[in-house]
Design an enzyme around this catalytic site. Structure first.
Site, short mmCIF file in Angstrom:
data_model
loop_
_atom_site.label_atom_id
_atom_site.label_comp_id
_atom_site.label_asym_id
_atom_site.label_seq_id
_atom_site.Cartn_x
_atom_site.Cartn_y
_atom_site.Cartn_z
N SER A 135 0.86 -1.20 0.00
CA SER A 135 0.00 0.00 0.00
C SER A 135 0.88 1.24 0.00
O SER A 135 2.07 1.18 0.34
CB SER A 135 -0.87 -0.05 1.26
OG SER A 135 -1.31 1.23 1.63
N TYR B 177 -2.47 -0.37 10.28
CA TYR B 177 -2.53 -0.74 8.86
C TYR B 177 -1.24 -0.33 8.16
O TYR B 177 -0.66 -1.09 7.38
CB TYR B 177 -3.74 -0.07 8.21
CG TYR B 177 -3.98 -0.45 6.77
CD1 TYR B 177 -4.48 -1.71 6.42
CD2 TYR B 177 -3.73 0.46 5.74
CE1 TYR B 177 -4.71 -2.04 5.09
CE2 TYR B 177 -3.96 0.13 4.41
CZ TYR B 177 -4.45 -1.12 4.09
OH TYR B 177 -4.67 -1.46 2.77
P1 NAD Z 1 -12.05 -5.84 0.00
O1 NAD Z 1 -12.49 -5.64 1.41
O2 NAD Z 1 -13.00 -5.59 -1.12
O3 NAD Z 1 -11.46 -7.31 -0.15
C1 NAD Z 1 -10.80 -8.00 0.86
C2 NAD Z 1 -11.32 -9.43 0.88
O4 NAD Z 1 -10.57 -10.16 1.85
C3 NAD Z 1 -12.81 -9.54 1.27
O5 NAD Z 1 -13.51 -10.23 0.27
C4 NAD Z 1 -12.78 -10.31 2.57
O6 NAD Z 1 -13.87 -11.20 2.75
C5 NAD Z 1 -11.46 -11.07 2.47
N1 NAD Z 1 -10.95 -11.46 3.79
C6 NAD Z 1 -10.93 -10.71 4.92
N2 NAD Z 1 -10.42 -11.42 5.93
C7 NAD Z 1 -10.10 -12.65 5.43
C8 NAD Z 1 -9.55 -13.82 6.01
N3 NAD Z 1 -9.22 -13.87 7.31
N4 NAD Z 1 -9.38 -14.90 5.22
C9 NAD Z 1 -9.73 -14.86 3.91
N5 NAD Z 1 -10.26 -13.77 3.32
C10 NAD Z 1 -10.44 -12.69 4.07
O7 NAD Z 1 -10.76 -4.93 -0.15
P2 NAD Z 1 -9.87 -4.53 -1.41
O8 NAD Z 1 -9.84 -3.07 -1.47
O9 NAD Z 1 -10.23 -5.32 -2.61
O10 NAD Z 1 -8.44 -4.96 -0.85
C11 NAD Z 1 -7.64 -6.00 -1.37
C12 NAD Z 1 -6.21 -5.78 -0.86
O11 NAD Z 1 -5.70 -4.55 -1.37
C13 NAD Z 1 -6.08 -5.67 0.66
O12 NAD Z 1 -4.89 -6.28 1.06
C14 NAD Z 1 -6.02 -4.18 0.89
O13 NAD Z 1 -5.37 -3.88 2.11
C15 NAD Z 1 -5.20 -3.76 -0.30
N6 NAD Z 1 -5.26 -2.35 -0.68
C16 NAD Z 1 -6.44 -1.73 -0.95
C17 NAD Z 1 -6.43 -0.40 -1.35
C18 NAD Z 1 -7.69 0.34 -1.66
O14 NAD Z 1 -7.64 1.55 -1.89
N7 NAD Z 1 -8.84 -0.33 -1.71
C19 NAD Z 1 -5.23 0.30 -1.44
C20 NAD Z 1 -4.04 -0.37 -1.15
C21 NAD Z 1 -4.07 -1.69 -0.79
#
Ligand code: NAD
Length: 275
Positions: A159, A172
């Site tokens: 991130s 985070y």
């Molecule tokens: P999201 O919440 O849509 O997806 C995350 C998924 O992880 C969910 O479907 C959830 O059910 C699953 N999950 C949570 N805990 C779990 C567990 N213990 N075991 C298995 N699955 C589990 O979020 P996203 O935005 O698609 O994020 C995906 C990745 O990208 C994450 O690592 C997030 O930190 C990272 N990220 C997101 C952003 C952003 O702006 N959205 C930016 C940088 C990094």
């Protein structure tokens, strides 16, 4: 590219898009998520589009649950070639209410208000575990299939917080910094056995995780949401599709000499000093 690819957190916004793009290239996809229904829905959508996928429910923090998932994936498709560690997120108990500490915070008795001194170790632990251990444990389970072969790799999700922490979210930020660091560590550790390890560092994408922080109910941006746009030279949020080309590149043998890197996909956020 025809590989067997497991994506954790693939019921979510970003990794479901990555899963669908990888499926379009002819790869066999295991859509792994804690939420079984979400995993199955994404797998079904891939199949309906002519791809090959299975939905698998597992918890990235429970080795037994991952072992069971691996057995199912191995029996359905064969040995895993690529793991995308996408499960991750934050917890409100590891988040301060204000970006900057003020002396009056010590006297603030408003329900739910959290200064630095109120941060709850449970929230910190949740966030560190989900992001860091939730990357390390699945790698232990699935990379067993990869070591000693060719064309295998792990793709982690870091991130912007790994470079410079955003205000309010120390847990985070620290956990994502740990993921960038671990990406380099594991790339070196696995360098002699044919497994490449890289990471994406997405900028800001509107997803279920951050929607309440960045947008108001009427869809307009919150102050924090606007600050992000002001700090992003390209002046927009990322679209999940923005991650596709880098994902395909890092998973493909075209990047076979590339390991230990973290690629920002951020509209210039990490390059901009704000001045
Ligand atoms: P999201 O919440 O849509 O997806 C995350 C998924 O992880 C969910 O479907 C959830 O059910 C699953 N999950 C949570 N805990 C779990 C567990 N213990 N075991 C298995 N699955 C589990 O979020 P996203 O935005 O698609 O994020 C995906 C990745 O990208 C994450 O690592 C997030 O930190 C990272 N990220 C997101 C952003 C952003 O702006 N959205 C930016 C940088 C990094």
């Amino acid at each position: 590219m025809s590989k067997i690819i497991v994506l954790t957190g693939a019921g979510g916004v970003l990794c479901s898009t990555m899963a669908k793009a990888l499926a379009k290239q002819g790869n066999k996809i295991a859509v792994l998520d804690l939420r079984e229904e979400a995993a199955n829905k994404v797998a079904k959508e891939i199949e309906e589009a002519g791809g090959e996928a299975i939905g698998v429910s597992a918890n990235v923090l429970e080795k037994d649950s991952l072992q069971k998932a691996k057995e199912l994936i191995n029996n359905t498709f064969g040995k895993v070639d690529i793991l995308v560690n996408g499960a991750g997120g934050n917890h409100p108990l590891g988040t301060t209410s204000n970006p900057f500490f003020a002396m009056e915070d010590l006297e603030n008795t408003v329900e739910g208000f959290k200064s630095f001194f109120d941060l709850d170790s449970k929230g910190i632990e949740f966030t560190f575990n989900l992001n860091f251990l939730g990357t390390l444990i699945p790698t232990q389970v699935f990379a067993v299939d990869m070591v000693g072969r060719t064309g295998c790799s792990v793709l982690n999700i870091s991130s912007m917080n790994a470079y410079t922490p955003l205000t309010k979210i120390p847990a985070y930020s620290g956990a994502k910094a740990a993921i960038s660091n671990f990406t380099q560590w594991l790339a070196v550790h696995f360098s002699k056995v044919g497994v490449r390890v890289n990471a994406l560092a997405p900028g800001f994408f509107l997803t279920d995780q951050n929607r309440a922080l960045l947008t108001n109910e009427d869809g307009s941006l919150t102050k924090r949401g606007q600050q992000i746009i002001d700090q992003t030279p390209m002046e927009r949020y990322g679209k999940p599709e923005d991650l596709i080309s880098t994902t395909l590149y890092l998973c493909d043998d075209a990047s076979s000499f590339v390991t230990g890197i973290v690629i920002p996909i951020d509209g210039g956020f990490s390059a901009y000093s704000g001045v």
